[in-house]
Scaffold this active site. Structure first.
Site, short mmCIF file in Angstrom:
data_model
loop_
_atom_site.label_atom_id
_atom_site.label_comp_id
_atom_site.label_asym_id
_atom_site.label_seq_id
_atom_site.Cartn_x
_atom_site.Cartn_y
_atom_site.Cartn_z
N ASP A 1 -3.06 2.55 -5.80
CA ASP A 1 -1.92 2.73 -5.17
C ASP A 1 -2.08 1.24 -3.92
OD1 ASP A 1 -4.43 2.73 -3.85
OD2 ASP A 1 -3.27 5.01 -2.68
N GLU A 2 -2.32 0.74 -4.25
CA GLU A 2 -2.11 -0.95 -3.49
C GLU A 2 -2.63 -2.10 -4.26
OE1 GLU A 2 -5.23 -1.30 -0.52
OE2 GLU A 2 -6.51 0.37 -1.72
N ASP B 1 0.95 -1.40 0.21
CA ASP B 1 0.09 0.30 -0.16
C ASP B 1 0.86 1.38 -0.11
OD1 ASP B 1 -2.33 1.15 -0.02
OD2 ASP B 1 -2.46 1.09 2.40
#
Length: 366
Positions: A108-109, A14
């Site tokens: 983003d993860e 993350d």
């Protein structure tokens, strides 16, 4: 009932304050200052905030007005999604050097299954550390990670040592980790559900574990079965490189609040056009149309209708959205409208997981 569950080595990576961190990367003068991506002091909603801004209570989905009120010195930056996608692609290329089993959740993860990996490294902990170091050196951004036997625990663990840290929950630590975990930190338990659990005397995983399957189903419906399993370390969902979307939508926040339904219908036509384009691009159709209305006081209202057939045509989407708009009287002026389509033709029927009590020996080299 005793059963052998698949013990995998799962990493959840993350990125830390991703959008804001990209802006700081491209404009070093922003570093050390409170930054919000999106919004403004007059209108709009904050998409992301860096850690300096979060110290003042600025959060994503907060109005720009409130963010400015909480943090008068905040700097608003317009989002640049093409840039975020470009950086995300660089990060994912690093992931694929370790495994092909990469499941992105957003820009983003992502989850990585490194049970068997391209580096032949038996330690998921060391792999996560190496990946985070490479992202820092090659991209210039910090990432956090969670490592454990399944996706649920890895996701929860990635928040433990944020920012720029990682947490491994070894197999033999899983049950105690979950028992000691505050219920609000269970992934999927939001504010409303947490408050409901508090009223039922559930404050930690240990409290949750004392509740029977019937009790949890009675109070939380289908989610009750999920809570019953995850608190026992059971989550059999595999890392799927190609995730099938559950819904497709489009929405617009307006520069001025709308109080006339005539103007709203005009905006809905534009939204339906964009939604049709996205559906056609993905070759997707769906049955359930949902109209999202956010009022000027930020209260949210959703109205849905399920049709007996799949649709992707702008005309049918707009017709249903109009019907939903007139379904109830508007409570206030409107700042945002959105239309989404769910119950898609890409969904497959899922087999319900076993809901019996499971005892499992957790021994695995991490």
């Amino acid at each position: 009932m005793e059963t052998d569950l698949p013990l995998r080595k799962i990493i959840h990576v993350d990125m830390d304050a991703f959008y804001a961190s990209v802006e700081e990367l491209d404009d070093p003068e922003l570093k050390g200052k409170p930054v919000a991506v999106g919004g403004s002091e007059k209108r709009g909603v904050v998409s992301a905030a860096n850690y300096e801004a979060r110290k003042y209570g600025v959060r994503s989905a907060m109005s720009g007005y409130l963010a400015k009120k909480n943090c008068p010195q905040i700097i608003f930056v317009k989002p640049r999604f093409s840039r975020y996608k470009e950086i995300s692609k660089q990060i994912r290329s690093i992931f694929f050097e370790y495994t092909d089993l990469v499941e992105p959740l957003s820009l983003d993860e992502a989850y990585l299954d490194v049970t068997v990996n391209k580096k032949g490294n038996p330690s998921a902990t060391l792999i996560a550390k190496e990946i985070r170091q490479r992202i820092l050196e090659e991209v210039g951004l910090a990432a956090s990670a969670g490592i454990s036997i399944n996706k649920f625990i890895a996701k929860v663990a990635s928040d433990i040592n944020k920012p720029n840290g990682q947490k491994t929950v070894n197999p033999e630590e899983v049950l105690q980790f979950l028992e000691n975990l505050e219920i609000r930190k269970f992934y999927g338990v939001g504010k409303v559900t947490a408050q409901k659990m508090y009223k039922l005397g559930i404050f930690t995983g240990k409290d949750l574990k004392t509740k029977s399957l019937d009790f949890l189903k009675e109070h939380f419906g289908k989610s009750g079965g999920h809570y019953y399993q995850v608190v026992r370390g059971i989550h059999t969902s595999e890392v799927k490189p190609h995730r099938t979307p559950k819904s497709v939508g489009a929405e617009r926040t307006f520069s001025e609040n709308l109080s006339s339904e005539v103007f709203m219908l005009e905006r809905l036509e534009h939204i339906a056009t964009e939604l049709e384009r996205r559906l056609n691009t993905s070759k997707i159709a769906g049955k359930t149309v949902t109209l999202k209305i956010k009022y000027s006081d930020f209260t949210l209202n959703t109205r849905s209708k399920t049709l007996p057939y799949y649709i992707s045509d702008k005309g049918l989407i707009l017709e249903t959205a109009k019907e939903l708009l007139y379904q109830e009287e508007l409570q206030n002026s409107v700042r945002l409208l959105g239309i989404s389509l769910a119950n898609l033709n890409t969904e497959k029927k899922k087999v319900a997981p076993q809901e019996e009590t499971v005892s499992v020996q957790l021994k695995f080299d991490f």
